[in-house]
Design a protein around this motif. Sequence first.
Motif, PDB file in Angstrom:
ATOM      1  N   ASP A 140      -4.440   0.997   9.234  1.00 49.57           N
ATOM      2  CA  ASP A 140      -4.038   0.077   8.689  1.00 49.57           C
ATOM      3  C   ASP A 140      -3.123  -0.146   7.865  1.00 49.57           C
ATOM      4  N   PRO A 141      -1.837   0.475   7.125  1.00 52.23           N
ATOM      5  CA  PRO A 141      -1.324   0.450   6.299  1.00 52.23           C
ATOM      6  C   PRO A 141      -0.923  -0.283   5.143  1.00 52.23           C
ATOM      7  N   HIS A 142      -0.778  -1.680   6.434  1.00 56.15           N
ATOM      8  CA  HIS A 142      -0.085  -2.584   5.425  1.00 56.15           C
ATOM      9  C   HIS A 142      -1.562  -3.570   5.062  1.00 56.15           C
ATOM     10  N   ALA A 143      -2.068  -3.573   5.251  1.00 60.39           N
ATOM     11  CA  ALA A 143      -4.016  -3.498   5.283  1.00 60.39           C
ATOM     12  C   ALA A 143      -4.898  -3.059   3.981  1.00 60.39           C
ATOM     13  N   ALA A 144      -4.128  -1.733   3.603  1.00 55.37           N
ATOM     14  CA  ALA A 144      -4.397  -0.732   2.645  1.00 55.37           C
ATOM     15  C   ALA A 144      -3.542  -0.734   1.160  1.00 55.37           C
ATOM     16  N   LEU A 145      -2.239  -1.565   1.779  1.00 57.89           N
ATOM     17  CA  LEU A 145      -1.344  -1.525   0.562  1.00 57.89           C
ATOM     18  C   LEU A 145      -1.719  -2.744  -0.013  1.00 57.89           C
ATOM     19  N   THR A 146      -1.946  -4.121   0.862  1.00 56.06           N
ATOM     20  CA  THR A 146      -1.879  -5.383   0.298  1.00 56.06           C
ATOM     21  C   THR A 146      -3.761  -5.333  -0.603  1.00 56.06           C
ATOM     22  N   GLU A 147      -4.643  -4.630  -0.356  1.00 60.80           N
ATOM     23  CA  GLU A 147      -5.564  -4.076  -1.191  1.00 60.80           C
ATOM     24  C   GLU A 147      -5.414  -3.520  -2.397  1.00 60.80           C
ATOM     25  N   VAL A 148      -4.197  -2.806  -2.325  1.00 58.22           N
ATOM     26  CA  VAL A 148      -3.564  -2.134  -3.604  1.00 58.22           C
ATOM     27  C   VAL A 148      -3.206  -2.552  -5.149  1.00 58.22           C
ATOM     28  N   ARG A 149      -2.411  -3.461  -4.264  1.00 59.04           N
ATOM     29  CA  ARG A 149      -1.341  -5.105  -4.465  1.00 59.04           C
ATOM     30  C   ARG A 149      -3.136  -6.073  -5.314  1.00 59.04           C
ATOM     31  N   ARG A 150      -4.046  -6.009  -4.812  1.00 59.61           N
ATOM     32  CA  ARG A 150      -4.820  -7.229  -5.762  1.00 59.61           C
ATOM     33  C   ARG A 150      -5.374  -6.320  -6.368  1.00 59.61           C
ATOM     34  N   VAL A 151      -6.418  -5.469  -6.570  1.00 51.48           N
ATOM     35  CA  VAL A 151      -6.799  -4.652  -6.642  1.00 51.48           C
ATOM     36  C   VAL A 151      -5.880  -3.705  -8.447  1.00 51.48           C
ATOM     37  N   LEU A 152      -4.866  -4.111  -8.226  1.00 58.55           N
ATOM     38  CA  LEU A 152      -3.787  -3.506  -9.634  1.00 58.55           C
ATOM     39  C   LEU A 152      -3.580  -4.664 -10.266  1.00 58.55           C
ATOM     40  N   ARG A 153      -3.087  -4.661 -11.655  1.00 58.18           N
ATOM     41  CA  ARG A 153      -3.281  -5.270 -12.741  1.00 58.18           C
ATOM     42  C   ARG A 153      -1.161  -6.026 -12.600  1.00 58.18           C
ATOM     43  N   PRO A 154      -0.979  -7.040 -13.315  1.00 52.90           N
ATOM     44  CA  PRO A 154       0.424  -6.871 -13.524  1.00 52.90           C
ATOM     45  C   PRO A 154       1.507  -5.899 -13.843  1.00 52.90           C
ATOM     46  N   GLY A 155       1.751  -5.464 -13.380  1.00 53.36           N
ATOM     47  CA  GLY A 155       2.977  -4.241 -14.182  1.00 53.36           C
ATOM     48  C   GLY A 155       1.703  -2.999 -13.938  1.00 53.36           C
ATOM     49  N   GLY A 156       0.905  -3.055 -13.187  1.00 55.30           N
ATOM     50  CA  GLY A 156      -0.233  -1.711 -12.820  1.00 55.30           C
ATOM     51  C   GLY A 156       1.059  -0.449 -11.679  1.00 55.30           C
ATOM     52  N   ARG A 157       0.828   0.744 -12.230  1.00 53.70           N
ATOM     53  CA  ARG A 157       1.133   1.395 -10.842  1.00 53.70           C
ATOM     54  C   ARG A 157       0.500   2.055  -9.308  1.00 53.70           C
ATOM     55  N   LEU A 158       1.643   2.574  -9.060  1.00 52.85           N
ATOM     56  CA  LEU A 158       0.176   3.119  -7.919  1.00 52.85           C
ATOM     57  C   LEU A 158       1.178   4.370  -7.833  1.00 52.85           C
ATOM     58  N   LEU A 159       0.938   5.686  -7.519  1.00 50.84           N
ATOM     59  CA  LEU A 159       1.167   7.061  -7.157  1.00 50.84           C
ATOM     60  C   LEU A 159       0.486   7.199  -6.002  1.00 50.84           C
ATOM     61  N   PHE A 160       0.784   7.696  -4.319  1.00 48.44           N
ATOM     62  CA  PHE A 160       0.307   8.262  -3.576  1.00 48.44           C
ATOM     63  C   PHE A 160       0.637   9.467  -2.714  1.00 48.44           C
ATOM     64  N   THR A 161       0.611  10.606  -2.111  1.00 52.04           N
ATOM     65  CA  THR A 161       1.320  11.404  -1.652  1.00 52.04           C
ATOM     66  C   THR A 161       1.432  10.694  -0.319  1.00 52.04           C
TER      67      THR A 161
END
Length: 252
Positions: A140-161
């Motif tokens: 479930d890509p949307h659920a996964a990305l939403t979880e990343v958004r929850r875990v990241l601090r404001p301004g935090g960065r994501l990089l995935f292949t």
Amino acid sequence: MTPEAFDAQFRAQHRSLLLGELWANAWGEQYPAEVAPSSGCPWRLLGLMVASLRPAPGSALVDLGCGLGGPGLWLARATGTRLVGVDWSAAAVGIARERAHAWLPSARVRFRTGTFDATGLDTASADSVISVDALALAPDPHAALTEVRRVLRPGGRLLFTAAEPAAGLGPGGESAWTEPLRAAGLVPGTRHELPGEDAAWGRLYASVREHQRELRAQMGDVATDTLLAEADAVQPYLEELSWGAVGASAPA
């Protein structure tokens, strides 16, 4: 595949010296031998992680779908960050914990079981999140990305292949993940092309077929058949795919 199936696969691949040699031969001088990744993680990607994420010493790094832990351990050691690796395979987590002793002080690293949409991590606890050949395959890509958004601090960065159909890339090579990232509340960033990955995967799959008898002796039939099934499913489409690292950030 279930977590139990991944457990068996990770155990089998970890004990196979031959498979490591095949990975190294497929990626050549781009293969980071100490990292020993069980995915496509060449030196150029490790360098890109440092340059794109710019993690500060002491900051919190999460490796989502960490597998045996190599890329996250390398990045945390190189940048002085604190690492949390998350994977749904208990076997992978156990092997990563054992590997961690040679890389980082115990106070700077932990591995835990969790899923893409339920990491078990605190809200706004990560400064950086990486995911190598994992997040893009979330059920479930949307659920996964939403979880990343929850875990990241404001301004935090994501990089995935992510391997994407080359014909589906937007103007200037814009990723098809752009809108899903926005829908999850993340700010899309740059997609970085990873040249040569299609050829490396092609070499790996060809060598797995060539050496399947020896791999069966080291890994067993089930794990070897899983690799062969992956080769059959992916190899015909290699020339149609574009490998890249997709960046994003949490709103500041």
